[in-house]
Design an enzyme around this catalytic site. Structure first.
Site, short mmCIF file in Angstrom:
data_model
loop_
_atom_site.label_atom_id
_atom_site.label_comp_id
_atom_site.label_asym_id
_atom_site.label_seq_id
_atom_site.Cartn_x
_atom_site.Cartn_y
_atom_site.Cartn_z
N ASP A 95 -4.77 -3.93 4.89
CA ASP A 95 -5.67 -3.08 4.13
C ASP A 95 -6.49 -2.28 5.15
OD1 ASP A 95 -7.84 -3.73 1.23
OD2 ASP A 95 -7.00 -1.90 2.06
N SER A 96 -7.17 -1.23 4.68
CA SER A 96 -7.85 -0.32 5.61
C SER A 96 -9.22 -0.84 6.04
CB SER A 96 -8.05 1.04 4.94
OG SER A 96 -8.52 0.84 3.60
N GLY A 97 -9.74 -1.85 5.34
CA GLY A 97 -11.01 -2.45 5.74
C GLY A 97 -12.20 -2.00 4.90
N PHE A 99 -12.69 -1.80 1.63
CA PHE A 99 -12.99 -2.69 0.51
C PHE A 99 -13.71 -3.94 1.01
CE2 PHE A 99 -12.44 -4.23 -3.75
CZ PHE A 99 -12.34 -5.61 -3.63
N ASP A 149 -10.49 4.12 1.94
CA ASP A 149 -10.81 4.63 0.60
C ASP A 149 -12.15 4.06 0.17
OD1 ASP A 149 -9.83 2.01 0.49
OD2 ASP A 149 -9.29 2.22 -1.63
N GLN A 193 -7.51 6.01 -6.95
CA GLN A 193 -8.77 5.53 -7.47
C GLN A 193 -8.96 6.15 -8.87
OE1 GLN A 193 -10.57 3.15 -6.37
NE2 GLN A 193 -9.68 2.89 -4.32
N GLY A 220 -9.15 0.23 -6.96
CA GLY A 220 -10.22 0.40 -7.93
C GLY A 220 -10.05 -0.41 -9.19
N ASP A 270 -0.99 -8.39 -4.20
CA ASP A 270 -1.62 -9.34 -3.28
C ASP A 270 -2.79 -9.96 -4.02
OD1 ASP A 270 -3.77 -7.08 -2.67
OD2 ASP A 270 -4.49 -8.96 -1.81
#
Ligand SMILES: CNc1nc2c(CCNCc3ccccc3)c3nc(N)[nH]c(=O)c3cc2[nH]1
Length: 376
Positions: A95-97, A99, A149, A193, A220, A270
């Site tokens: 994941d991009s981090g 969240f 995001d 989103q 989201g 996931d």
């Protein structure tokens, strides 16, 4: 590493809107619909990588937020990358981090450029921009990477949801540009989103398809909304996303969420539930969830499921599991994590077989029946 250097999705069969497919990557094939066990800090807690593989998992999740803080992305790269470090030669998705920053970090500040925050471990300051997030995921060696995001918790105002989705679209452009310098065969997914608003979901999905990605995540959701709202958003988004690209519903979910989302065209999932529940005495079985802490199990010599092909569910008595949990023995969490991941992998393997044979609706009914039995 197999020779093929491209990232490719192959749709193999459909049954209604349910899809059977394969994602081809240089590190191996991901059979979809797929459940991806979460390996937050470079480990699926309580499991050996070989065990996770034996359960049928084709891909694991790594966590950019945790790994950038400790041991650090540059250090992981120096040690040969995450696959080498955790002895998992198969695909890894990160994941991009963003969240995790919004749910874990202290003093976080979101701006047009990215998000700044203080580490929940030692309080030091960090900045995560679309470019830095892609760089970190590249340093980890991730095969499937996520754009940075902004995920809005629900309920939220239409203005708030629109602002976040438009920021995420601008970050999608920047992420894609930064990703171009990475080795072939890796993929960057855009993240849809738009909250619980059909028009905003459509705006986000169309915007991402115009930018063009090899795969699309649906973000989201699973942020507090009822299941029917989540499913409705899938019915809006999936028809807009290209049929020849994979769709990954982030953070989902319960077995019922998964089966209903597959029915609406989702390919990848996931969720921390099977691993986290395993550490909290919860066992997932074909007949529903069982809390092994409950005293009613103290003298129950039955296994959780004598028909399971998972030794942890078939060979150990409920009484023993109850004892381990009451004694706070680490084997308790290890066995229940094994039970739960085995259940989730058997669920997605059953889903794949059912779609291949055109009997997905019957399979779905059977799973729901088993759960409704509850005489466990
Ligand atoms: C639980 N519900 C939920 N999870 C969501 C996530 C995180 C998905 N899980 C990633 C993970 C990776 C490693 C270790 C642990 C977890 C999201 N991630 C992003 N980037 N964007 C989302 O909108 C978004 C929405 C979510 N809803």
């Amino acid at each position: 590493m197999i020779e093929q250097t491209e990232f490719q999705y192959r749709l193999k069969a459909t049954d209604g809107a349910a899809r059977l497919g394969e994602v081809l990557t240089p590190r191996g094939v991901i059979r979809t619909p797929a459940f991806m066990p979460v390996g937050t800090a470079g480990t699926v807690k309580g499991m050996y990588p070989s065990q996770v593989r034996e359960l049928g998992a084709d891909i694991l999740l790594g966590n950019t937020y945790h790994l950038m803080l400790r041991p650090g992305a540059e250090r992981v790269a120096k040690l040969g990358g995450l696959h080498e470090l955790m002895r998992w030669p198969h695909p890894i998705l990160t994941d991009s981090g963003g969240f995790q920053v919004m749910s874990l970090a202290a003093l976080r500040k979101m701006s047009e450029n990215g998000v700044t925050f203080r580490s929940h471990i030692d309080g030091s300051y960090y900045e995560l921009t679309p470019e830095r997030s892609v760089e970190i995921q590249g340093l980890l060696g991730s095969d499937i990477q996520m754009q940075l995001d902004e995920c809005v918790r629900l309920p939220a105002s239409r203005e708030e949801i629109a602002r976040a989705l438009r920021l995420s679209l601008r970050w999608a452009e920047r992420s894609k540009k930064a990703f171009e310098s990475q080795p072939k065969g890796r993929a960057l997914f855009g993240i849809v989103q738009g909250g619980d608003d059909p028009a905003l979901r459509e705006e986000s999905a169309r915007g991402l398809v115009d930018i063009d990605f090899p795969g699309y995540s649906i973000g989201g959701l699973a942020v507090g909304e009822p299941q029917d709202v989540m499913l409705r958003m899938l019915e809006v988004v999936n028809p807009i996303l290209p049929a020849d690209k994979p769709r990954y519903l982030m953070g989902v979910g319960t077995p019922d969420d998964i089966i209903e989302s597959v029915a609406r065209g989702v390919d990848m999932f996931d969720c921390v539930m099977p691993t986290r529940a395993g550490r909290h005495a919860q066992a997932f079985t074909r007949f529903g969830k069982i809390n092994l802490k409950n005293a009613r199990h103290a003298e129950d010599s039955r296994p959780l499921d004598e028909e399971s092909d998972c030794p942890a569910a078939r060979d150990y008595s409920r009484a023993y599991l109850h004892h381990l949990i009451r004694s706070d023995e680490m084997l308790g969490s290890m066995l229940l994590t094994w039970v739960n991941l085995a259940y989730y992998q058997s669920l997605t393997a059953g889903i794949r077989a059912a779609i291949a044979e055109g009997r997905f609706e019957d399979f779905k009914a059977g799973v729901k029946e088993g759960w409704a039995r509850g005489d466990i």
